[in-house]
Design a protein around this motif. Structure first.
Motif, PDB file in Angstrom:
ATOM      1  N   THR A   1       2.420 -10.051   7.737  1.00 35.13           N
ATOM      2  CA  THR A   1       2.566  -8.619   7.452  1.00 35.13           C
ATOM      3  C   THR A   1       1.244  -8.032   6.974  1.00 35.13           C
ATOM      4  OG1 THR A   1       4.841  -9.118   6.833  1.00 35.13           O
ATOM      5  CG2 THR A   1       4.030  -6.937   6.249  1.00 35.13           C
ATOM      6  N   SER A   2       0.474  -8.835   6.227  1.00 37.27           N
ATOM      7  CA  SER A   2      -0.815  -8.326   5.720  1.00 37.27           C
ATOM      8  C   SER A   2      -1.789  -8.060   6.864  1.00 37.27           C
ATOM      9  CB  SER A   2      -1.423  -9.298   4.709  1.00 37.27           C
ATOM     10  OG  SER A   2      -2.042 -10.396   5.357  1.00 37.27           O
ATOM     11  N   GLU A   3      -1.552  -8.676   8.014  1.00 34.14           N
ATOM     12  CA  GLU A   3      -2.448  -8.448   9.162  1.00 34.14           C
ATOM     13  C   GLU A   3      -2.389  -6.996   9.655  1.00 34.14           C
ATOM     14  OE1 GLU A   3      -2.092 -13.000  10.972  1.00 34.14           O
ATOM     15  OE2 GLU A   3      -1.250 -11.337  12.104  1.00 34.14           O
ATOM     16  N   TRP A   4      -1.348  -6.270   9.244  1.00 30.18           N
ATOM     17  CA  TRP A   4      -1.209  -4.871   9.667  1.00 30.18           C
ATOM     18  C   TRP A   4      -2.094  -3.917   8.866  1.00 30.18           C
ATOM     19  CZ3 TRP A   4       0.664  -2.622  13.815  1.00 30.18           C
ATOM     20  CH2 TRP A   4       1.559  -3.325  14.607  1.00 30.18           C
ATOM     21  N   CYS A   5      -2.640  -4.390   7.772  1.00 38.17           N
ATOM     22  CA  CYS A   5      -3.328  -3.477   6.868  1.00 38.17           C
ATOM     23  C   CYS A   5      -4.497  -2.781   7.568  1.00 38.17           C
ATOM     24  CB  CYS A   5      -3.823  -4.237   5.643  1.00 38.17           C
ATOM     25  SG  CYS A   5      -4.388  -3.144   4.365  1.00 38.17           S
ATOM     26  N   GLY A   6      -4.451  -1.469   7.629  1.00 42.40           N
ATOM     27  CA  GLY A   6      -5.526  -0.688   8.242  1.00 42.40           C
ATOM     28  C   GLY A   6      -5.249  -0.287   9.674  1.00 42.40           C
ATOM     29  N   VAL A   7      -4.256  -0.895  10.303  1.00 42.90           N
ATOM     30  CA  VAL A   7      -4.016  -0.582  11.721  1.00 42.90           C
ATOM     31  C   VAL A   7      -2.547  -0.257  12.003  1.00 42.90           C
ATOM     32  CG1 VAL A   7      -6.024  -1.823  12.602  1.00 42.90           C
ATOM     33  CG2 VAL A   7      -3.894  -3.066  12.288  1.00 42.90           C
ATOM     34  N   GLY A   8      -1.828   0.179  10.976  1.00 48.45           N
ATOM     35  CA  GLY A   8      -0.423   0.546  11.156  1.00 48.45           C
ATOM     36  C   GLY A   8      -0.266   1.776  12.037  1.00 48.45           C
ATOM     37  N   PRO A   9       0.957   2.013  12.528  1.00 47.77           N
ATOM     38  CA  PRO A   9       1.176   3.123  13.455  1.00 47.77           C
ATOM     39  C   PRO A   9       1.053   4.509  12.821  1.00 47.77           C
ATOM     40  CG  PRO A   9       3.249   2.016  12.962  1.00 47.77           C
ATOM     41  CD  PRO A   9       2.178   1.216  12.306  1.00 47.77           C
TER      42      PRO A   9
ATOM     43  N   GLU B   1       1.698   6.267   6.371  1.00 43.86           N
ATOM     44  CA  GLU B   1       2.782   5.924   5.447  1.00 43.86           C
ATOM     45  C   GLU B   1       3.288   4.504   5.729  1.00 43.86           C
ATOM     46  OE1 GLU B   1       2.361   8.726   6.952  1.00 43.86           O
ATOM     47  OE2 GLU B   1       2.808  10.420   5.605  1.00 43.86           O
ATOM     48  N   GLU B   2       3.309   4.148   7.003  1.00 40.47           N
ATOM     49  CA  GLU B   2       3.810   2.829   7.405  1.00 40.47           C
ATOM     50  C   GLU B   2       2.805   1.738   7.022  1.00 40.47           C
ATOM     51  OE1 GLU B   2       6.751   0.576   8.472  1.00 40.47           O
ATOM     52  OE2 GLU B   2       6.832   2.765   8.290  1.00 40.47           O
ATOM     53  N   ASP B   3       1.545   2.063   7.134  1.00 42.89           N
ATOM     54  CA  ASP B   3       0.485   1.145   6.718  1.00 42.89           C
ATOM     55  C   ASP B   3       0.697   0.769   5.250  1.00 42.89           C
ATOM     56  OD1 ASP B   3      -2.296   0.100   6.433  1.00 42.89           O
ATOM     57  OD2 ASP B   3      -2.555   1.126   8.338  1.00 42.89           O
ATOM     58  N   ILE B   4       0.965   1.796   4.442  1.00 37.18           N
ATOM     59  CA  ILE B   4       1.154   1.595   3.005  1.00 37.18           C
ATOM     60  C   ILE B   4       2.432   0.791   2.740  1.00 37.18           C
ATOM     61  CG2 ILE B   4       1.611   2.836   0.836  1.00 37.18           C
ATOM     62  CD1 ILE B   4      -0.249   5.083   1.948  1.00 37.18           C
ATOM     63  N   ALA B   5       3.495   1.117   3.472  1.00 39.68           N
ATOM     64  CA  ALA B   5       4.763   0.421   3.261  1.00 39.68           C
ATOM     65  C   ALA B   5       4.659  -1.052   3.683  1.00 39.68           C
ATOM     66  CB  ALA B   5       5.870   1.119   4.043  1.00 39.68           C
ATOM     67  N   LEU B   6       3.981  -1.320   4.778  1.00 36.26           N
ATOM     68  CA  LEU B   6       3.822  -2.716   5.222  1.00 36.26           C
ATOM     69  C   LEU B   6       3.017  -3.501   4.192  1.00 36.26           C
ATOM     70  CD1 LEU B   6       3.101  -2.106   9.020  1.00 36.26           C
ATOM     71  CD2 LEU B   6       5.012  -3.454   8.135  1.00 36.26           C
ATOM     72  N   ALA B   7       1.998  -2.875   3.626  1.00 36.88           N
ATOM     73  CA  ALA B   7       1.205  -3.556   2.603  1.00 36.88           C
ATOM     74  C   ALA B   7       2.067  -3.849   1.376  1.00 36.88           C
ATOM     75  CB  ALA B   7      -0.014  -2.720   2.220  1.00 36.88           C
ATOM     76  N   ASN B   8       2.968  -2.919   1.038  1.00 33.31           N
ATOM     77  CA  ASN B   8       3.880  -3.166  -0.090  1.00 33.31           C
ATOM     78  C   ASN B   8       4.740  -4.391   0.153  1.00 33.31           C
ATOM     79  OD1 ASN B   8       3.515  -1.352  -2.133  1.00 33.31           O
ATOM     80  ND2 ASN B   8       4.801   0.226  -1.211  1.00 33.31           N
ATOM     81  N   THR B   9       5.298  -4.460   1.355  1.00 33.25           N
ATOM     82  CA  THR B   9       6.140  -5.604   1.697  1.00 33.25           C
ATOM     83  C   THR B   9       5.325  -6.895   1.594  1.00 33.25           C
ATOM     84  OG1 THR B   9       7.350  -4.194   3.227  1.00 33.25           O
ATOM     85  CG2 THR B   9       7.626  -6.560   3.509  1.00 33.25           C
ATOM     86  N   ALA B  10       4.126  -6.874   2.163  1.00 30.96           N
ATOM     87  CA  ALA B  10       3.282  -8.077   2.127  1.00 30.96           C
ATOM     88  C   ALA B  10       2.970  -8.469   0.682  1.00 30.96           C
ATOM     89  CB  ALA B  10       1.995  -7.832   2.907  1.00 30.96           C
ATOM     90  N   LEU B  11       2.696  -7.462  -0.147  1.00 33.71           N
ATOM     91  CA  LEU B  11       2.383  -7.757  -1.553  1.00 33.71           C
ATOM     92  C   LEU B  11       3.575  -8.383  -2.275  1.00 33.71           C
ATOM     93  CD1 LEU B  11       0.293  -4.608  -2.505  1.00 33.71           C
ATOM     94  CD2 LEU B  11      -0.459  -6.986  -2.715  1.00 33.71           C
TER      95      LEU B  11
END
Lengths: 255, 330
Positions: A27-35, A38-48
């Motif tokens: 999931t952290s691999e998405w950081c910076g390249v989310g669609p 807001e989704e970039d931030i949410a994916l980072a939250n999940t990864a954290l």
């Protein structure tokens, strides 16, 4: 507890920790390249959240093993065959559809699973489960909503989500295949059998797929090999080569 | 600071007497230290200038996710991984606040993205440099966030309300990032010989690009005067660069690392450090697209945007269907 008791508990803890570690990493691999931002931030939250859960489960695993290994040693100095995560979680992200569908299939298991683990005879397990459950409930709410939104969105988004589901489906059942270790920890009241979660999982995913206009695949087949470490996919080795590179190249260094 | 060389009207600052009554009242509000809010009257040039500045700042935050994102999967411990991920996530959050601040001036986030992707709007030159070792995560936090703070702390007092308020939130997080970066540098500088080498190498590569972040010398900056009169720029480029060098030089010494500048020396008389100017030819090259990573950074942003199109469209379509169903049920 006898030595063999600890071995089963250690295995059990690695399964919990490695699931969180491997999915958190992907999931952290998405950081910076989310669609969308807001989704970039949410994916980072999940990864954290998942990395935080990893630290708790693997620290306890190291304690139970009692060989002086901490969470970082377990994360950075094991080879693929010593990892105990589900195969589904190590698969490459590929696209956002696959990422969020995988998250949903996992969350739909994690919520009832962690709920049950709160009642563990081992208070340390119960405590980690209680803390992780709050996060998992939020993850499930979000992943289910997103699966519904994209399934019910455009023709294109529906078809992407259906493809993601069909691709992941043969991996989704691995978690429910009870093995000797599951029986051993269940007999001690540490955790229920994973198969006991199947009905709740089914009802969550059926309800969600119906709302998402997605068709649940009929096959009952499930790949196996991840949670025993017997046969991972080719992808885990690459993931670990990346993840472990600094620790392995500079043994003994402090970071 | 992620706004460099923001184009202004290019005209010299008007005297109060030459202004229209509206312009004059506006300037007097600014001079009194009042905040300008979205619904207030403002000169068109002020609005346009701010859109460029805030937009460039926002773009810098999201493009700035990429060089650090490059190390999330290779972070050496679980703690470092979580810290770095949280930091890069904060940058996405800063991007979000700033796009929202820009939207209050009448430009949409999609329009701003379009201008970034087409090259009409820039982002800070610093993010066109590669991150090659883990020590770069230290150097970026320490130097790049450090330089950004120099500029952003005064911007908390900027004349445009939404921008000033975004800066207050951003500054709190940036100073935490800077400490985190310095801590990575300290760990590396006190580590194995290889780690020390990585730390020195990172400082060697990032020192001059960090100095360039403040923009060209004021004597060459055609855009500064009007922006300063409007209080959307609070200090000159040279003032901020000097302040940065004065604060950073002793920190490098404490780490036992050498700043790659033979002329760096404390000047007792001035009460400041003397230092060498960065290579401004390199700076203009980077700004005009010839930096080491310009093409890759923009490609990565464009790819993320086009790969995500079906997701954004799907979510929008669902939201519309849901609203229609709700309406039909009422």
């Amino acid at each position: 507890m006898t030595v063999s008791d600890n071995t089963a508990l250690f295995e059990f803890l690695l399964r919990q920790g490695d699931n969180a570690l491997v999915l958190g990493h992907r999931t952290s691999e998405w950081c910076g390249v989310g669609p969308v931002l807001e989704e970039d931030i949410a994916l980072a939250n999940t990864a954290l959240d998942l990395i935080g859960q990893t630290q708790l489960w693997l620290a306890l695993a190291g304690e139970v093993e009692d060989k002086g290994r901490d969470a970082n040693d377990l994360a950075y100095f094991r080879d693929p065959y010593d990892f105990r995560n589900l195969l589904m979680l190590e698969l490459p992200n590929e696209d956002y559809g696959r990422t969020i569908m995988r998250q949903f299939l996992f969350d739909a298991f994690q919520v009832p699973w962690l709920t049950a683990l709160q009642e563990s005879n081992d208070k340390r397990v119960g405590d980690i489960a209680a803390k992780s459950l709050k996060e998992a409930m939020y993850h499930l709410e979000r992943s289910a909503e997103t699966v519904i939104a994209l399934g019910d969105g455009t023709d294109e988004s529906n078809s992407k989500m259906q493809q993601a589901l069909e691709f992941l489906w043969p991996y989704a059942g691995e978690v429910f295949a009870d093995d000797e270790n599951d029986v051993s920890v269940a007999s001690k009241g540490i955790a229920p059998l994973p198969s006991s979660i199947h009905d709740v999982w089914n009802s969550t995913i059926n309800r969600t797929f119906s709302e998402a206009c997605l068709k649940r695949p009929e096959s009952q087949f499930a790949h196996s090999g991840g949670r025993e470490g017997f046969r991972h996919t080719e992808h885990l080795g690459h993931m670990l080569a990346t993840m472990q590179t600094l620790q392995r190249s500079h043994p003994g260094a402090t970071w | 600071m992620y706004a460099q060389m923001v184009k202004s009207t290019g005209k010299s600052v008007q005297a109060l007497d030459d202004m229209s009554p509206e312009e004059r009242a506006f300037q007097e509000r600014i001079d009194r230290g009042e905040k300008i809010e979205p619904k207030d009257w403002m000169p068109d040039a002020y609005r346009k200038n701010l859109i460029r500045q805030i937009g460039q700042h926002a773009h810098s935050e999201i493009v700035g996710q990429l060089p650090e994102g490059n190390w999330i999967t290779r972070a050496p411990t679980l703690e470092r991984k979580a810290n770095l991920l949280a930091k890069v996530q904060d940058e996405a959050g800063h991007g979000l606040y700033l796009y929202c601040a820009a939207e209050t001036l009448g430009v949409s986030r999609d329009e701003l993205f379009e201008m970034l992707h087409s090259g009409k709007m820039k982002y800070s030159s610093i993010f066109n440099y590669p991150t090659l070792t883990w020590a770069d995560m230290g150097a970026v936090g320490w130097l790049v966030d450090g330089a950004a703070i120099m500029n952003q702390v005064p911007l908390q007092r900027t004349s445009y309300g939404p921008y000033a308020r975004a800066m207050v939130r951003i500054c709190k997080e940036e100073s935490f990032h800077q400490r985190q970066g310095y801590h990575i540098m300290m760990t590396m500088a006190n580590g194995t010989p290889e780690q020390k080498r990585m730390a020195q190498d990172a400082l060697n590569r990032f020192w001059y690009p960090a100095l360039m972040m403040f923009g060209p010398s004021d004597k060459d900056s055609v855009h500064s005067a009007q922006s300063m009169a409007w209080k959307i720029k609070m200090n000159t480029n040279d003032e901020l660069r000097q302040k940065f060098v004065d604060e950073t030089a002793p920190q490098a010494e404490f780490l036992g690392l050498s700043i790659p500048d033979e002329n760096l020396k404390w000047n007792e008389e001035r009460g400041n450090y003397d230092f060498s100017e960065p290579d401004w030819d390199e700076f203009y090259n980077v700004v005009s697209g010839n930096g080491p990573c310009n093409v890759e950074r923009l490609e990565a942003r464009k790819k993320a945007w086009s790969d995500g199109a079906w997701v954004r469209e799907g979510m929008m379509a669902h939201a519309e269907k849901k609203a229609m169903r709700k309406q039909a049920a009422e």
